[in-house]
Design an enzyme around this catalytic site. Structure first.
Site, short mmCIF file in Angstrom:
data_model
loop_
_atom_site.label_atom_id
_atom_site.label_comp_id
_atom_site.label_asym_id
_atom_site.label_seq_id
_atom_site.Cartn_x
_atom_site.Cartn_y
_atom_site.Cartn_z
N HIS A 160 -11.47 154.89 -71.29
CA HIS A 160 -12.76 155.26 -71.87
C HIS A 160 -13.90 154.30 -71.55
CE1 HIS A 160 -9.93 157.29 -74.88
NE2 HIS A 160 -10.57 158.28 -74.26
N ASP A 253 -13.49 162.63 -72.05
CA ASP A 253 -12.13 162.83 -72.55
C ASP A 253 -12.09 163.87 -73.65
OD1 ASP A 253 -9.39 162.33 -72.83
OD2 ASP A 253 -9.72 160.76 -74.31
#
Length: 684
Positions: A160, A253
């Site tokens: 991330h 995501d």
């Protein structure tokens, strides 16, 4: 499924996800994770867990494992998971340049000098060898504390663009020229060392998991699945006990359903199993059991990872195992869950109104107590079959109450009938479908379509409890946040509300969409009209399009889509005047900052997306006839959902569920706090 020294009872894996609880509300958090373990998830993981005050992300509430004082709070979670036979996983985190350290005021660290990711006027300093050694030691110590807290899986986090290992790996954030920079092997060195440290510390007791973003979706400037993402997995293939793979950053995501289909990450992660023998878990907002099985059989992954689907239905694994797949509350991909973390409050969910309320209100997603003997004799009339009315009728039916659900139109769903037909929102209709399916199986619930109600008719029916859930309608005069007085004559034929568009009206081109709502509606209508071939001007007093959707991580995609469709964007601008001009309108605009930048637009039509008024006329009529309630056997009349106060679909569902839970409650102290709170212990 074996994961190093531990075994998961099944292939359902709740990957780490934030929740707005963290170190601030450990009992609330443990109860939420406990319900997932009870619901059948083989692995239940934490959110990101800070390992040091040198990297903390206040004001967000994530977990903390700075020292031994943090162990008891995390022990609550592991004990709750083990009670139901689930493995407990912990995602250790050192955020690097991804945090400004607002609470600790420690200087952030990164592989190279960088401004922090946030807009804070703070820079992270480049790490020296001593800093690297310190982080390795802090990570190892946290892993040992995690082991002592009862965790079965310990993460090394490189996903991330939030974790320091990823910052070392990515060329975008690593400009070093020593053994930690330059070649990919050098940039991976820090990640390798953390994995080896962690396995050495806990490998005989805990499985070691690596969470890696194999693609940053930045093209050649970042990690890509076709090149370095694949090479990293191959380089470290057998080192961890499990690979948890995804894409970066978090907004990629966890893309909303409006912009990505189920299983959308497969094209990035499908290579992983070909380069490692270790088990692989991946995500992609899987809600269909068929899609889950397919992903495993096609060799995409060994375990089905989920965050949002596990929030919408914590009992998804058990329902599949027991052949009750028709009862699954499928995630709609709206990302209301994400807003909890972004707003630093406990997580909430559109589909699952009990999410975040497991401890403080004692709510369970599957169980709700039958009403007491006295209330079991009472009947309920729910007027309006939108999200609030549907959930109220469903939950009351589950509690054993005799319910009639009266809907004025021919279709159940209320506002969602129209909203789910907007571009990309088809999955939102799952809110309706799930509840209608449950209602039709309840013999104590009667559904009456095409049944508009007057106050006299309601009283003639003689129901003991009456609930008005008649929704809301959009205003057409421009009243809203920016304009506290009406702005436009709503009778002008060139002026439209969202309700007019829903009813089939098609504004003439060019059309100006004025958004003072700042959630999804303004952008959706602009997209709909642009796709219909109209020239569209989007005007908003906000600094950017659909500004509140920053909280759902879709703002950039919404604005990007409108630009792709050729919509003219006018941000930080308000309407200050509207007057007829021939067959169209002359619209005066003004900067919200200075009146020196006034301008004008000539448009054929105007769509106002400002605020909604409750459709509460029936409720007010019933209140006016209160003296007749007794002879009609009416005990209470309550207004709920948008008919009380317009809000999100999640707020409407929550209102319906809360009302059903409180059907037979007796308020002994109206001034008492209505839920449990976690109190800080004062130490001298």
């Amino acid at each position: 499924m074996r994961i190093g020294p531990v075994i998961s009872k099944n292939r359902f894996y709740q990957v780490p996800h934030c929740n707005g609880m963290g170190h601030g509300k450990p009992s609330t958090l443990a109860a939420m994770r406990s319900v997932k373990a009870e619901g059948g998830w083989g692995v239940v993981c934490t959110e990101e867990i800070e390992i040091s005050p040198h990297s903390e992300i206040a004001p967000n509430f994530e977990g903390r494992l700075w020292d031994e004082h943090d162990v008891p709070a995390l022990l609550l979670m592991t004990q709750a998971c083990h009670e139901h036979g689930a493995l407990a996983g912990i995602e250790l985190m050192f955020n690097g340049y991804a945090t400004p350290n607002r609470y600790s005021r420690e200087i952030p660290m990164a592989p190279s000098h960088l401004p922090v990711r946030h807009l804070d006027p703070v820079q992270a300093r480049a790490m020296d060898k001593r800093d690297i050694a310190n982080v390795r030691r802090w990570h190892r110590n946290a892993a040992l504390r995690a082991r002592d807290a009862g965790f079965d899986l310990v993460y090394v986090y490189a996903g991330h663009d939030l974790g320091l290992p990823m910052h070392f790996i990515s060329r975008r954030t690593n400009r070093r020229t020593d053994e930690y920079g330059g070649s990919l092997e050098n940039r991976v060195r820090f990640l390798r060392e953390l994995i080896e440290d962690t396995k050495d510390a806990v490998g005989d007791r805990c499985g070691v998991v690596v969470r890696l973003a194999v693609d940053q979706l930045l093209g050649q400037g970042g990690i890509t699945a076709e090149s370095e993402g694949r090479d990293i997995i191959a380089m470290l293939a057998e080192l961890p006990d499990l690979w948890d793979v995804n894409i970066a950053d978090w907004s990629n995501d966890s893309i909303t359903a409006r912009f990505a289909e189920e299983g959308y990450q497969e094209r990035y992660i499908s290579f992983v199993k070909s380069v490692t023998t270790r088990p692989v878990v991946g995500v992609g907002r899987y809600t269909s059991p068929d899609a889950m099985v397919s992903a495993i059989r096609r060799g995409v992954m060994d375990m089905v990872g989920a965050a949002r689907p596990s929030i919408a239905d914590p009992f998804l694994p058990n329902k599949i195992n027991q052949g009750r797949t028709d009862e699954i509350r499928e995630c709609i991909g709206c990302n209301i869950c994400v807003t909890g973390d972004n707003l630093c409050v406990p997580i909430r969910c559109t589909q699952n109104p009990t999410m975040g309320e497991e401890w403080r209100r004692g709510w369970h997603p599957e169980r709700i107590a039958p009403v007491n003997a006295k209330q079991a004799q009472e009947t309920a009339l729910v007027i309006g079959a939108g999200p609030a009315g549907l959930e109220l009728a469903r939950a009351l039916g589950q509690r054993g109450v005799e319910v009639m659900l009266a809907e004025a139109t021919r279709q159940l769903g209320g506002r969602l009938i129209h909203e789910a037909a907007l571009p990309g929102l088809a999955s939102w209709m799952r809110v309706v479908d799930h509840r209608v399916h449950q209602l039709k199986r309840m013999p104590n619930v009667t559904i009456a379509l095409e049944s508009p109600m007057s106050a006299s008719e309601v009283l003639d029916f003689g129901f003991n409890r009456v609930f008005v859930a008649t929704g809301a309608h959009w205003r057409k005069d421009g009243l809203g946040r920016q304009h506290r007085q009406p702005l436009v004559d709503p009778t002008l034929p060139q002026v439209f509300s969202p309700d007019d568009v829903f009813a089939g009206a098609m504004p003439s081109s060019p059309v100006l969409v004025y958004d003072d709502d700042h959630y999804v509606m303004g952008g959706l209508l602009a997209e709909k009209l642009a796709r219909a071939g109209l020239e569209v001007h989007f005007v908003t007093p906000a600094a950017k399009v659909s500004e509140w959707t920053d909280m759902t991580m879709e703002q950039a995609r919404i604005q990007g889509r409108l630009l792709e469709l050729g919509v003219h964007l006018h941000t930080a601008v308000e309407i200050v005047g509207v007057s007829p001009a021939g067959t169209g309108l002359a619209i005066q605009l003004d900067s919200i900052y200075t009146s020196a930048r006034q301008s004008a637009l000539s448009c054929a039509s105007l769509v106002l997306v400002t605020m909604r008024d409750p459709c509460d006329e029936l409720w007010r009529e019933l209140l006016a006839k209160r003296e007749l309630w007794h002879e009609s056997a009416v005990l209470t009349v309550e207004c709920i959902g948008d008919a009380c106060a317009p809000g999100t679909v999640a707020a409407a569902v929550y209102a319906g569920h809360k009302t059903a839970r409180e059907f037979d409650s007796v308020i002994t102290d109206p001034d008492a706090v209505p839920f449990r709170r976690e109190m800080i212990r004062i130490e001298s």
